[in-house]
Scaffold this motif. Structure first.
Motif, PDB file in Angstrom:
ATOM      1  N   GLU A  38       0.847  -1.196   0.000  1.00 42.39           N
ATOM      2  CA  GLU A  38       0.000   0.000   0.000  1.00 42.39           C
ATOM      3  C   GLU A  38       0.882   1.247   0.000  1.00 42.39           C
ATOM      4  O   GLU A  38       1.789   1.369   0.855  1.00 42.39           O
ATOM      5  CB  GLU A  38      -0.959   0.024   1.188  1.00 42.39           C
ATOM      6  CG  GLU A  38      -1.896   1.242   1.118  1.00 42.39           C
ATOM      7  CD  GLU A  38      -3.222   1.082   1.813  1.00 42.39           C
ATOM      8  OE1 GLU A  38      -3.309   0.273   2.752  1.00 42.39           O
ATOM      9  OE2 GLU A  38      -4.179   1.775   1.399  1.00 42.39           O
ATOM     10  N   LEU A  53      -2.689  -3.456   9.035  1.00 40.41           N
ATOM     11  CA  LEU A  53      -2.178  -3.698   7.667  1.00 40.41           C
ATOM     12  C   LEU A  53      -1.783  -5.165   7.512  1.00 40.41           C
ATOM     13  O   LEU A  53      -2.128  -5.815   6.524  1.00 40.41           O
ATOM     14  CB  LEU A  53      -0.976  -2.789   7.390  1.00 40.41           C
ATOM     15  CG  LEU A  53      -1.282  -1.306   7.196  1.00 40.41           C
ATOM     16  CD1 LEU A  53      -0.001  -0.477   7.275  1.00 40.41           C
ATOM     17  CD2 LEU A  53      -1.985  -1.053   5.863  1.00 40.41           C
ATOM     18  N   ALA A  63       4.187  -1.097   3.267  1.00 45.68           N
ATOM     19  CA  ALA A  63       3.344   0.101   3.185  1.00 45.68           C
ATOM     20  C   ALA A  63       4.206   1.339   3.350  1.00 45.68           C
ATOM     21  O   ALA A  63       5.123   1.374   4.183  1.00 45.68           O
ATOM     22  CB  ALA A  63       2.254   0.066   4.238  1.00 45.68           C
ATOM     23  N   ASN A  74      -5.356   1.910  -3.266  1.00 39.21           N
ATOM     24  CA  ASN A  74      -5.029   2.336  -1.904  1.00 39.21           C
ATOM     25  C   ASN A  74      -6.295   2.693  -1.126  1.00 39.21           C
ATOM     26  O   ASN A  74      -7.347   2.972  -1.723  1.00 39.21           O
ATOM     27  CB  ASN A  74      -4.103   3.562  -1.980  1.00 39.21           C
ATOM     28  CG  ASN A  74      -2.888   3.308  -2.840  1.00 39.21           C
ATOM     29  OD1 ASN A  74      -1.872   2.812  -2.387  1.00 39.21           O
ATOM     30  ND2 ASN A  74      -3.001   3.621  -4.134  1.00 39.21           N
TER      31      ASN A  74
END
Ligand SMILES: O=C(O)c1cccc(C(=O)CC[C@H]2O[C@@H](n3cnc4c(=O)[nH]cnc43)[C@H](O)[C@@H]2O)c1
Ligand SMILES: [Zn+2]
Length: 353
Positions: free
Chosen positions: A25, A98, A106, A289
């Motif tokens: 991400e 996450l 990320a 995203n």
């Protein structure tokens, strides 16, 4: 009441595929990722805050009438982050969330100016995010890197402070890889920030400003020409300018697309009207995203499900989207190869079931 914006149209088995698909991400905000549990816990510590402590009331609180309203709500959550311990807790818990979505890497956008101007010591702030980053990698296997962004509406004082924190070798954190520009775009012309982006780029950071989220394609052009953007945050209005789309495609400048964010902030009216299809049709590199997932009633898995519906993607198409993000990231080559390999292995195993 913000319903969790689960896309009911995505086939159930694709959701299962997405859940365990290794992902990266690139456009997700630190404070904006605070889970309802964390926000409620912090709000309870600060009774003076207008942020609700009750999760149901919080969901209503995270319902926005327009972008300006979103920023007001966002800043009320920023006000809850008052100590280095708050910063560390938030960062580690965001990493946990996450990891639950198989996010292996990320780039988290952090606005240090907003915390230092609210009294958090800059050295303690950097230590807190770095401690959390190293603990998260050890505990969850999720690699975090930082993007420091300027809250543009706060003006050149914020730009100077952000550039100083990002380029002073005594302060800049090891995990910092990029430099951005966030907040409202209307009335916040991109060219004025050129000197600060020049300093950040000279210090080895990558330029990733928001642009074209709530203003037209000229803002994206300005981000490219004046701020030397390597990726564009949102870039939604690029679809209004065929020459801009062709430029983005020719120079392989990725867009950090955040579909549900654009609906929640009213930047785009409905998902079916989102220009993501135009981006793909023009050959632009698209990454998926979540931006500020709890605030927008979504998460990264849901954003992939939205993309699968809007772009009519099967497992192979979703895997390609995931690899777009890995390739567009600022992770080192070995790290990129590792995660891309995980994606390929997982997809092959899934399809061979
Ligand atoms: O911190 C302050 O004192 C301050 C003063 C004036 C303006 C601001 C901001 O505008 C902060 C904006 C804040 O919002 C973050 N963010 C999160 N999601 C988005 C998005 O989709 N588009 C733009 N900005 C976004 C951004 O990183 C800033 O930190 C702050
Ligand atoms: Zn954003």
């Amino acid at each position: 009441m913000t319903q969790h914006l689960v896309d009911p149209h995505a086939p159930r088995d694709l959701r299962a595929f997405i859940a365990d698909l290794p992902k990266a991400e690139l456009h997700v905000h630190h404070v904006g990722s605070a889970s309802p549990r964390i926000v409620s816990e912090l709000a309870a510590r600060h009774p003076d805050s207008k942020v609700p402590t009750d999760p149901e009331a919080l969901a209503d609180y995270f319902t926005f009438t327009d972008f300006a309203h979103f920023i007001d709500v966002y800043l009320s959550v920023v006000d809850l982050i008052r100590t280095p311990e708050d910063v560390r807790l938030l960062t580690y818990e965001v990493a946990r969330d996450l990891a639950r979505q198989r996010v292996r890497y990320a780039e988290l956008t952090i606005t240090p100016f907003s915390s230092t101007r609210r009294g958090i010591d800059e050295r303690a702030f950097m230590d807190a995010i770095e401690d959390a980053r190293k603990a998260a990698e050890a505990d969850f296997g999720t690699v975090l890197r930082w993007c420091f962004d300027i809250p543009g509406e706060a003006g050149l004082q914020a730009a100077e402070e952000t550039a100083r924190l990002a380029t002073d070798d005594r302060l800049r954190p090891e995990g910092l890889v990029s430099f951005g520009l966030g907040g409202p775009e209307v009335g916040v012309e991109r060219p004025q920030f050129k000197p600060y982006f020049d300093r950040a780029i000279a210090a080895g950071l990558h330029s990733v400003p928001h642009a074209g989220e709530t203003t037209g394609p000229q803002t994206v052009w300005d981000a490219l020409t004046h701020l030397r953007a390597e990726r564009i945050g949102h870039g939604t209005s690029s679809a209004q300018d065929p020459k801009l789309l062709a430029h983005l495609a020719e120079h392989r400048i990725p867009l950090e697309v955040c579909p549900t964010s654009n609906i929640a902030t009213r930047a785009v009216r409905t998902l079916d009207e989102h220009p993501i299809k135009e981006f793909v049709r023009a050959g632009v590199v698209v990454t998926i995203n979540s931006d500020d997932p709890p605030m927008f009633g979504t998460d990264l898995d849901n954003e992939y499900a939205v993309a699968s519906r809007l772009l009519d993607l099967d497992e192979r198409g979703l895997a390609e989207l995931a690899k777009n993000a890995v390739e567009a990231s600022f992770l080192d080559a070995a790290g990129k190869a590792r995660i891309a390999g995980e994606i390929d292995t997982y997809t092959a195993q899934w399809l061979s079931r």
